[in-house]
Motif scaffolding. Structure first.
Motif, PDB file in Angstrom:
ATOM      1  N   UNK A  14       0.830  -1.199   0.000  1.00  0.00           N
ATOM      2  CA  UNK A  14       0.000   0.000   0.000  1.00  0.00           C
ATOM      3  C   UNK A  14       0.869   1.255   0.000  1.00  0.00           C
ATOM      4  N   UNK A  15       1.910   1.259   0.822  1.00  0.00           N
ATOM      5  CA  UNK A  15       2.800   2.416   0.873  1.00  0.00           C
ATOM      6  C   UNK A  15       3.543   2.593  -0.455  1.00  0.00           C
ATOM      7  N   UNK A  16       3.966   1.474  -1.057  1.00  0.00           N
ATOM      8  CA  UNK A  16       4.659   1.548  -2.344  1.00  0.00           C
ATOM      9  C   UNK A  16       3.737   2.104  -3.417  1.00  0.00           C
ATOM     10  N   UNK A  17       2.481   1.677  -3.411  1.00  0.00           N
ATOM     11  CA  UNK A  17       1.521   2.172  -4.385  1.00  0.00           C
ATOM     12  C   UNK A  17       1.284   3.670  -4.215  1.00  0.00           C
ATOM     13  N   UNK A  18       1.161   4.122  -2.972  1.00  0.00           N
ATOM     14  CA  UNK A  18       0.964   5.547  -2.728  1.00  0.00           C
ATOM     15  C   UNK A  18       2.182   6.351  -3.157  1.00  0.00           C
ATOM     16  N   UNK A  19       3.383   5.793  -2.937  1.00  0.00           N
ATOM     17  CA  UNK A  19       4.604   6.481  -3.358  1.00  0.00           C
ATOM     18  C   UNK A  19       4.664   6.614  -4.868  1.00  0.00           C
ATOM     19  N   UNK A  20       4.300   5.534  -5.571  1.00  0.00           N
ATOM     20  CA  UNK A  20       4.322   5.581  -7.037  1.00  0.00           C
ATOM     21  C   UNK A  20       3.305   6.582  -7.573  1.00  0.00           C
ATOM     22  N   UNK A  21       2.125   6.643  -6.952  1.00  0.00           N
ATOM     23  CA  UNK A  21       1.122   7.607  -7.394  1.00  0.00           C
ATOM     24  C   UNK A  21       1.586   9.033  -7.146  1.00  0.00           C
ATOM     25  N   UNK A  52      -7.136  -2.316 -10.730  1.00  0.00           N
ATOM     26  CA  UNK A  52      -7.269  -3.433  -9.796  1.00  0.00           C
ATOM     27  C   UNK A  52      -6.899  -2.953  -8.400  1.00  0.00           C
ATOM     28  N   UNK A  53      -7.861  -3.003  -7.477  1.00  0.00           N
ATOM     29  CA  UNK A  53      -7.630  -2.556  -6.102  1.00  0.00           C
ATOM     30  C   UNK A  53      -6.973  -3.639  -5.256  1.00  0.00           C
ATOM     31  N   UNK A  54      -7.078  -4.882  -5.663  1.00  0.00           N
ATOM     32  CA  UNK A  54      -6.467  -5.969  -4.904  1.00  0.00           C
ATOM     33  C   UNK A  54      -4.949  -5.887  -5.036  1.00  0.00           C
ATOM     34  N   UNK A  55      -4.210  -5.821  -3.921  1.00  0.00           N
ATOM     35  CA  UNK A  55      -2.748  -5.682  -4.001  1.00  0.00           C
ATOM     36  C   UNK A  55      -2.100  -6.883  -4.680  1.00  0.00           C
TER      37      UNK A  55
END
Length: 597
Positions: free
Chosen positions: A298-305, A526-529
């Motif tokens: 989740x943190x990695x996804x937020x960082x990429x966004x 896709x919301x599923x990590x």
């Protein structure tokens, strides 16, 4: 601190929408505490008072917030666990209870915490058994006398999606299930929260209680030196699980226990009867590791966004404005000057496009008539959020002058033609550009159809009609991938009325490949990590989400399973607030899901 004071104000009941306002405040505090962990200690304890809030959304946000803070802030774990055990009896919502029970099962580490956790669950469940033989007989008689009422109640239940993508049935109201005489001690007000929810037929909560007790007993065996105390706790946990199984198979509840819940509780019973090191490691370590990995993803996804947003170039307030037509022509050669003048003329007439734009335009040109028709027509469709522009080229292929030529258009769906058609005169073998504007009011696959009517100079009294091919407006032009919290997704899934269920029918034999194909075909996210999709188990469940330019939400759940012959089976469920999105996305998936299309 300001947000904290605002949350306290919402308890006064003076505001009209206290629940919604409190939910927004909780989400804001959650974002602050995650970004600045040092302030989490000042807000996490006051927020835990809202775990028993009547507003389910805000209470669930608090539970998710506590679950993440207790992992990321080890110093707060003891105080959070003690506060959670003290306030657990106030929680009256099933989903909040499941989150809280998971926290208790994972983070009660010391001997006193484990014993307090087991005792809290026992108190909230009340005395066993959950019913007696005489009460079961009374329940059977009451069921026979109220079959009409029961059938109405069952039909009012709404299917909800669980964390693994499967469906469970939740009661529409607690008092519906409580209508049967199943209370053992006192009135409804004196019944523990877990007991009330379980007696309402919430079997998923039963499985969470069984899993939490299993974890606590396994951990107690590691830290409790007295073997007698461990055996006593194990026996009490087994008695609770067996009682829940008996309750699920009795007639005092409006519906029997489902197979998944029964198998899960039976698994917990077997684990407590036959404990092993491998099982202990899976239940006490692997679950926590999966949660830590989910937070990391989740943190990695937020960082990429965040990085992606930072890379978007935007003009600064003090940037120079480049007026192309006001550029100086000094120092340019004659050839460069002629090219510049030609470019200016093309821009002025709207004919200047880049090579890439030309290629895109060719892909969006639709043929409206046949090559053998006296009048040939083709259209270039431009979709610009709230309106559609049709740039129609009409060519007179005859040797006659066509008079009163009119392009008549009609729409189907939430489309509206803005301008009235006009009459034109076309010379022999000449062409005409006709533009038509169409307004769009919602995200729905619309159809534009019509015909061309004209009069030939040789026979003015006879009007000829050429029927045009239909223009289908694709829903993909209106939706774009978007993100939302897991809690928001489930809330919308429970609230949205329209559902379209599409059976999986594809030549693709890999679950992940099929999921990627559906994501690409529907232009959704896709919301599923990714960590939840790892492994090869033959079963895959994932949630997809997109948002339209009109602010409408589109929800999709993909559930597929690989059969013995290697083919995929399952269903793709689409939910939305409006019928148009559900039907249009369903049609799109039906056409595109076969891999080869």
């Amino acid at each position: 601190m300001m947000l904290k004071k605002e949350v306290v104000k919402t308890q006064s009941g003076e505001l009209e929408k206290n629940g919604e306002y409190r939910q927004m405040l909780v989400q804001a505090i959650y974002a602050c505490a995650v970004k600045f962990p040092e302030v989490a200690s000042t807000v996490v304890h006051p927020l835990m008072d809202f775990l028993g809030d009547t507003n389910v959304a805000s209470a669930l946000d608090v539970a998710v917030f506590v679950r993440e803070i207790i992992e990321t802030n080890p110093k707060l774990r003891v105080s959070i666990i003690m506060r959670l055990l003290d306030t657990f009896y106030q929680i009256r919502n099933s989903r909040v209870c499941t989150h809280s029970l998971w926290i208790i099962g994972e983070y009660c580490l010391s001997l006193s915490e484990v014993e307090s956790g087991i005792e809290t669950i026992k108190q909230c469940l009340g005395e066993l058994p959950f019913y007696t033989a005489s009460e079961e007989k009374e329940a059977q008689d009451a069921t026979k006398n109220s079959q009409v009422v029961s059938s109405t109640t069952v039909s009012s239940r709404r299917p909800v999606i669980l964390a693994d993508g499967t469906y469970a049935t939740q009661s529409a109201a607690l008092e519906t299930a409580m209508s049967a005489p199943v209370l053992v001690q006192g009135s409804l007000a004196s019944v523990g929260n877990l007991r009330s929810l379980i007696l309402s037929g919430d079997f998923f909560l039963e499985t969470v209680v069984a899993c939490t007790l299993t974890k606590l007993v396994l951990r107690l065996e590691e830290i409790q030196p007295s073997k007698a105390e461990v055996n006593k706790a194990t026996t009490q946990a087994l008695l609770i699980m067996v009682s829940m199984l008996q309750l699920g198979q009795s007639s005092v509840l409006p519906h029997p226990i489902d197979n998944d819940s029964r198998d899960r509780i039976v698994l917990c019973i077997r684990l407590l009867c036959h404990k092993g090191e491998e099982v202990r490691k899976i239940w006490l370590e692997s679950c926590r590791q999966s949660f830590v990995k989910m937070l990391a993803d989740k943190q990695l996804l937020e960082t990429e966004e965040t990085k992606a947003k930072a890379q978007i170039l935007s003009a600064q307030p003090d940037d120079l404005i480049d007026f192309y037509h006001l550029k100086s022509r000094k120092g340019m050669s004659q050839l460069e000057l002629e090219d510049a003048v030609q470019d200016d003329l093309k821009r002025a007439t709207g004919e200047f496009t880049k090579d890439k734009d030309d290629a895109n335009k060719l892909n969006r040109i639709l043929q409206l008539t046949g090559f053998s028709d006296p009048v040939y027509a083709e259209a270039y469709v431009t979709v610009n959020h709230y309106d559609i522009v049709l740039d129609v080229t009409v060519i007179n292929r005859t040797k006659e002058t066509l008079q009163n030529l009119c392009l008549e258009l009609a729409t189907m769906g939430d489309l509206k033609l803005v301008e009235r058609p006009q009459n034109y005169t076309l010379a022999p073998e000449s062409s005409k550009q006709i533009k038509a504007n169409i307004k769009v009011s919602s995200t729905e696959t619309g159809v534009i159809f019509g015909n061309i009517v004209y009069e030939a100079s040789s026979n003015v009294l006879d009007r000829s009609v050429i029927v045009l091919n239909d223009i289908h407006i694709d829903i993909m032009d209106y939706i774009s991938p978007a993100s939302c919290a897991d809690v928001s997704f489930r809330t919308m899934w429970a609230e949205f009325e329209w559902e379209n269920k599409v059976a999986v029918n594809t030549v693709i034999q890999d679950e992940k490949e099929f999921l990627n194909h559906v994501v690409k075909a529907t232009n959704m996210k896709c919301l599923t990590p990714p960590s939840a999709l790892e492994g090869e188990c033959g079963v895959l469940a994932a949630n997809l989400y997109a948002k339209s330019v009109f602010g409408e939400d589109a929800l999709v759940n993909v559930s597929v399973e690989k059969q013995a012959d290697g083919k995929l089976s399952g269903y793709i469920r689409i939910r939305s607030k409006t019928q148009g999105i559900a039907l249009s996305l369903g049609d799109k998936i039906t056409l595109k899901q076969k891999g080869g299309v």
